[in-house]
Motif scaffolding. Structure first.
Motif, PDB file in Angstrom:
ATOM      1  N   ALA A 138      87.512  90.611-106.204  1.00 15.88           N
ATOM      2  CA  ALA A 138      86.648  91.064-107.292  1.00 15.88           C
ATOM      3  C   ALA A 138      86.523  89.950-108.312  1.00 15.88           C
ATOM      4  O   ALA A 138      86.730  88.775-107.995  1.00 15.88           O
ATOM      5  CB  ALA A 138      87.213  92.340-107.909  1.00 15.88           C
ATOM      6  N   SER A 139      86.198  90.303-109.550  1.00 16.48           N
ATOM      7  CA  SER A 139      85.903  89.289-110.554  1.00 16.48           C
ATOM      8  C   SER A 139      87.148  88.591-111.066  1.00 16.48           C
ATOM      9  O   SER A 139      87.092  87.424-111.463  1.00 16.48           O
ATOM     10  CB  SER A 139      85.149  89.928-111.721  1.00 16.48           C
ATOM     11  OG  SER A 139      85.896  90.998-112.271  1.00 16.48           O
ATOM     12  N   ILE A 140      88.296  89.268-111.081  1.00 17.03           N
ATOM     13  CA  ILE A 140      89.512  88.716-111.665  1.00 17.03           C
ATOM     14  C   ILE A 140      90.452  88.139-110.614  1.00 17.03           C
ATOM     15  O   ILE A 140      91.131  87.153-110.842  1.00 17.03           O
ATOM     16  CB  ILE A 140      90.256  89.799-112.484  1.00 17.03           C
ATOM     17  CG1 ILE A 140      89.390  90.260-113.648  1.00 17.03           C
ATOM     18  CG2 ILE A 140      91.600  89.287-112.993  1.00 17.03           C
ATOM     19  CD1 ILE A 140      89.142  89.206-114.687  1.00 17.03           C
ATOM     20  N   GLY A 141      90.504  88.756-109.444  1.00 18.44           N
ATOM     21  CA  GLY A 141      91.453  88.297-108.435  1.00 18.44           C
ATOM     22  C   GLY A 141      91.133  88.840-107.059  1.00 18.44           C
ATOM     23  O   GLY A 141      90.085  89.457-106.842  1.00 18.44           O
ATOM     24  N   GLN A 142      92.062  88.615-106.112  1.00 17.52           N
ATOM     25  CA  GLN A 142      91.884  89.079-104.746  1.00 17.52           C
ATOM     26  C   GLN A 142      93.190  89.691-104.256  1.00 17.52           C
ATOM     27  O   GLN A 142      94.267  89.419-104.794  1.00 17.52           O
ATOM     28  CB  GLN A 142      91.441  87.940-103.833  1.00 17.52           C
ATOM     29  CG  GLN A 142      92.418  86.785-103.733  1.00 17.52           C
ATOM     30  CD  GLN A 142      91.800  85.578-103.034  1.00 17.52           C
ATOM     31  OE1 GLN A 142      90.644  85.232-103.246  1.00 17.52           O
ATOM     32  NE2 GLN A 142      92.585  84.915-102.185  1.00 17.52           N
TER      33      GLN A 142
END
Length: 436
Positions: A138-142
């Motif tokens: 996603a936008s912040i991490g995986q």
């Protein structure tokens, strides 16, 4: 976290200068796609559809560039894509909206040093197995799947390098995109998005929220909330139980039964109401990827608590009063509740107020329906969209409500859109009865 297919291999830009360069390149691609006249119109907020046009190739270049950056750029796409087409110019809505389905993973050359920094030089000895291919991003991490040396099956949510440090500069740079907004002050949304991003990047806060939420939901046959594993969690890695399940919106496929679709949709609506009226603690991200469904158990798995925050008692009572009024078709009470929640002001022109109340009444149609409401057979969303867009173009919406109220509204909208996606039958009056 989104369950969209992952693309990847490109390193996440991690320094402010590098990220500014990528956003600058995206702006250059945008300018090339719409021409000088269109760029000037966009910057001035004059993006009329007949003067600003993006070709599919130009749109692909822009979205690819912005998706590569992750962080605040992708988050704004997620926040605005679900219902932003009636607020943004069509071109800006397309740019931001397509970001929601773009999930890029970081390459191993960036992942391995991060794991060594967080777990130490011999980090691999702590695991029997480690899945280097992420299962979600996603936008912040995986998220990576792993089995510890002592046999625990974990999901490791690993934060992209540099994303936390770039939030403020990214949000400042996104002011350019915000100039495409017509007739509405989006600063409250940008301020709330900035706050949410900082909160989501704080994995210690998310771990606390996850444990609190798990305590409220408990162990049952309807919902599962993963437990936190503190000994494998760090400032940039959140370790939790790995939960099996399919992305909940996949139930719309023909191979799944109406029973599963109806059950999943009713449970999602139930947890939304529990959050507001019983927990006073709401996970405000409406993305479908935050829900999994277990076919064998019939449970809904709840994920991603980075944007969880308490709801003030006044907001809870305001929504209770608004729902009561809508179900009773009491227009005067709806008006008072709308003012209390910040959707209207007492000095709002009468014509605008009446139009807003008409739209609220239309939007609450499923709450007045006796028995299960069939979202699959209803054209309600089409009617709401067409009327809402018409009112926006007429200048009826000149303000945004209090951000905490606005993002609750988005959570409700996300739940209703899931019901529509699943073509589910949901008995809202029955679900609402205990709280009214």
């Amino acid at each position: 976290m989104t369950q969209a297919p992952l693309t990847g291999g490109r390193a996440v830009p991690s320094t402010r200068v590098n990220r500014l360069w990528h956003l600058g390149r995206a702006t250059t691609d945008l300018a090339a796609g719409i021409g000088v006249r269109g760029l000037i119109d966009l910057a001035r907020g004059n993006g009329a559809s007949n003067s600003v046009q993006l070709s599919p190739a130009a749109l692909q270049r822009v979205t690819s560039r912005l998706a590569h950056m992750r962080g605040a750029v992708m988050k704004m796409g997620q926040l605005m894509s679900m219902d932003g087409s009636d607020v943004l110019t069509p071109e800006a809505a397309a740019i931001l909206g397509t970001l929601c389905d773009r999930a890029e993973s970081m390459p191993l050359s960036q992942l391995a040093p991060l794991l060594e920094t967080e777990y130490g030089k011999d980090w691999n000895r702590r695991f029997r197995r480690f899945g280097f291919t992420p299962v979600a991003a996603a936008s912040i991490g995986q998220v990576h799947r792993a089995e510890t040396a002592d046999g625990r099956h974990l999901a490791l949510k690993i934060q992209f390098p540099g994303v936390r440090e770039s939030i403020d500069s990214d949000m400042d740079n996104l002011v350019f995109i915000s100039r495409a907004i017509k007739g509405m002050d989006l600063q409250p949304m940008f301020a709330e998005a900035r706050r949410q991003l900082h909160q989501e990047a704080d994995y210690e806060a998310e771990a606390n929220a996850l444990e609190t939420y798990r305590g409220l939901v408990g162990e049952g046959a309807d919902f599962f909330v993963p437990d936190v594993h503190r000994d494998f969690s760090t400032g940039r890695i959140l370790a939790m139980d790995f939960a099996e399940g399919i992305a909940i919106d996949r139930l719309a496929a023909p191979e799944f039964t109406r029973h599963d679709r109806d059950r999943a949709a009713n449970l999602v609506m139930e947890i939304v109401l529990l959050e507001l009226f019983q927990f006073s603690l709401v996970q405000t991200d409406p993305n479908f990827g935050n829900f999994l469904y277990q076919i064998d158990t019939g449970r809904v798995v709840l994920l991603d608590f980075g944007s969880t925050h308490p709801v003030p008692p006044a907001i809870v009572s305001g929504y209770r009063d608004l729902i009561r009024a809508a179900m009773a078709d009491d227009r005067a009470a709806m008006y008072q509740s709308a003012i209390a929640l910040g959707f209207a002001r007492e000095d709002t022109p009468l014509e605008q107020t009446e139009a807003m109340l008409d739209l609220m009444r239309l939007s609450s149609e499923m709450m007045r329906h006796q028995g299960p409401y069939d979202f699959g057979a209803s054209d309600l969303f089409k009617r709401i969209y067409e009327r809402g867009r018409q009112l926006h173009e007429e200048g009826a919406f000149s303000q945004l409500p209090d951000p905490s109220s606005m993002f609750l509204y988005r959570k409700f909208l996300g739940a209703f859109m899931l019901c529509r996606r699943l073509r589910a039958r949901v008995d809202l009056p029955r679900l609402l009865e205990p709280y009214l």
